[in-house]
Scaffold this motif. Structure first.
Motif, short mmCIF file in Angstrom:
data_model
loop_
_atom_site.label_atom_id
_atom_site.label_comp_id
_atom_site.label_asym_id
_atom_site.label_seq_id
_atom_site.Cartn_x
_atom_site.Cartn_y
_atom_site.Cartn_z
N LYS A 64 0.83 -1.21 0.00
CA LYS A 64 0.00 0.00 0.00
C LYS A 64 0.87 1.26 0.00
CE LYS A 64 -4.12 -1.95 2.23
NZ LYS A 64 -3.74 -3.35 2.01
N GLY A 65 2.14 1.11 0.33
CA GLY A 65 3.05 2.24 0.33
C GLY A 65 4.04 2.16 -0.81
N ARG A 66 5.30 2.42 -0.49
CA ARG A 66 6.37 2.45 -1.49
C ARG A 66 7.29 1.24 -1.36
NH1 ARG A 66 7.25 7.34 0.86
NH2 ARG A 66 7.38 6.00 2.69
N ILE A 67 8.10 1.02 -2.37
CA ILE A 67 9.15 0.00 -2.31
C ILE A 67 10.44 0.71 -1.97
CG2 ILE A 67 10.29 -1.90 -3.49
CD1 ILE A 67 7.25 -2.24 -3.16
N ILE A 68 11.00 0.37 -0.80
CA ILE A 68 12.20 1.04 -0.32
C ILE A 68 13.42 0.16 -0.60
CG2 ILE A 68 13.28 2.19 1.64
CD1 ILE A 68 10.48 3.24 0.91
N LEU A 69 14.42 0.69 -1.28
CA LEU A 69 15.66 -0.02 -1.56
C LEU A 69 16.77 0.50 -0.65
CD1 LEU A 69 15.98 -2.17 -3.94
CD2 LEU A 69 13.99 -0.67 -4.15
N ALA A 70 17.64 -0.41 -0.23
CA ALA A 70 18.79 0.00 0.58
C ALA A 70 19.96 -0.94 0.33
CB ALA A 70 18.44 0.01 2.08
N GLY A 71 21.15 -0.40 0.35
CA GLY A 71 22.37 -1.17 0.16
C GLY A 71 23.57 -0.25 0.33
N ILE A 72 24.74 -0.82 0.51
CA ILE A 72 25.97 -0.05 0.69
C ILE A 72 26.94 -0.37 -0.44
CG2 ILE A 72 28.10 -0.12 2.09
CD1 ILE A 72 26.25 1.87 3.16
N GLY A 73 27.74 0.62 -0.81
CA GLY A 73 28.75 0.40 -1.85
C GLY A 73 28.12 0.11 -3.20
N LYS A 74 28.67 -0.90 -3.88
CA LYS A 74 28.15 -1.24 -5.20
C LYS A 74 26.69 -1.69 -5.12
CE LYS A 74 32.28 -0.64 -6.97
NZ LYS A 74 32.97 -0.36 -5.68
N SER A 75 26.35 -2.39 -4.03
CA SER A 75 24.95 -2.80 -3.84
C SER A 75 24.04 -1.59 -3.70
CB SER A 75 24.82 -3.68 -2.60
OG SER A 75 25.48 -4.91 -2.78
N GLY A 76 24.57 -0.51 -3.13
CA GLY A 76 23.79 0.71 -3.03
C GLY A 76 23.53 1.33 -4.39
N HIS A 77 24.55 1.32 -5.25
CA HIS A 77 24.35 1.84 -6.61
C HIS A 77 23.30 1.02 -7.35
CE1 HIS A 77 27.60 4.55 -5.96
NE2 HIS A 77 28.56 3.63 -5.99
#
Length: 323
Positions: free
Chosen positions: A48-61
């Motif tokens: 019902k809300g948003r899809i939040i992405l998170a990661g650090i370094g290359k995974s963040g990109h």
């Protein structure tokens, strides 16, 4: 520095090896899609809300790119940097959201606070990782396992193949949602109004001239009146109507072809019948192609009932960047 032939061959060989290695990994991945892929799509679909992405370094990109793709294809999404999340940005992540956390090892310490936040507030969390026994995988509601394949570099440490697989998996999720939601070109343009892509998806209705700007005369109009309309409206044509429907079009070419006794005839007698037209729902790119193919400078836009409702010329398309 000028490279000798042997060095050039070596460089080509490295490039080919890396691309082949990643292509092979992608091919194998396609044949063994993560078993929870459908569950992940369903979870995201029902958010019902948003899809939040998170990661650090290359995974963040990679996370930023996946989030951008989701947002541009109809799934509200944004990226949260894990370090910033630990200093207040966790307030952006709500119980109605779904989180996707990316970590090849599954042990990225910076993700700890985001993981804890999703567990504390029962926020659905999808993990993309290579390690099924990792902290991230064990904490997730849905785990999308990446295949345990070597990186493309010789030392096997630089994130190359793993990030390629993560990116491709994100694309697969976004496209699955896009197609399940029946996302259409007109929806796509809503999120891409600028640049070449936006121009290509512009509809005729967005560029056409309407109302008094449309050059229209009744079939019984004199050619003197018809030429006056053609001149004053500035499109080089006049639509000829009969009982509200487009009967034909008088163009500059029609005038030249009917020079003999032209002023003694009516618009209906001079007009080219069954003219080339276009609908308001058509893409402007299609209109431009039609005008180029037929070697005409303007098109009348007609409704489903055949009534002229607008006019579009080639310069309208070019000004909008449709080319």
């Amino acid at each position: 520095m000028t490279l000798d032939q042997d060095k050039t061959k070596q460089i080509h060989s490295i490039g080919q090896r890396v691309l082949q290695s990643e292509a092979d990994a992608l091919r194998d991945f396609a044949q063994s899609l993560p078993e929870n892929f459908d569950r992940a799509v369903e979870l995201m679909m029902n958010a019902k809300g948003r899809i939040i992405l998170a990661g650090i370094g290359k995974s963040g990109h990679i996370g930023r790119k996946i989030s951008s793709t989701l947002a541009s294809t109809g799934t509200p999404s944004f990226f949260v940097h894990p370090s910033e999340a630990s200093h207040g940005d966790l307030g952006m992540v709500r119980p109605e959201d779904v989180c996707i956390l990316i970590s090849n090892s599954g042990e990225t310490s910076e993700l700890g606070d985001v993981i804890a936040h999703t567990r504390r507030f029962a926020i659905p969390m999808i993990a993309i990782t290579k390690k099924p026994d990792s902290t991230l995988a064990k904490s997730a509601d849905v785990v999308l396992l990446l295949p345990d394949v070597p990186e493309a570099c010789l030392i096997g440490m630089a994130p190359t193949t793993s990030t390629t697989l993560s990116l491709a998996l994100g694309d697969a999720l976004a496209v699955a949602l896009m197609e399940l939601r029946d996302f259409q070109p007109e929806n796509f343009r809503t999120y891409h109004p600028g640049g070449k892509l936006g121009a290509q998806l512009t509809k005729v209705s967005q560029l056409m001239h309407e109302g008094d700007a449309v050059p229209i005369v009744p079939s019984h109009a004199t050619m003197q009146d018809t030429i006056l309309v053609m001149t004053s409206k500035g499109f080089g044509i006049a639509g000829v109507v009969d009982e509200g429907k487009l009967l034909g079009v008088v163009s500059d070419g029609d005038l030249r072809r009917n020079m003999e006794d032209l002023m003694g005839r009516t618009a209906g007698e001079v007009a080219t019948r069954s003219p080339v037209t276009i609908s308001a729902d058509s893409l402007a790119e299609e209109a431009l192609l039609t005008m180029n193919t037929k070697e005409i400078g303007a098109l009348l836009v007609v409704s489903d009932s055949g009534a002229p409702i607008g006019v579009l010329n080639i310069h309208d398309c070019l000004r909008a960047g449709v080319a």
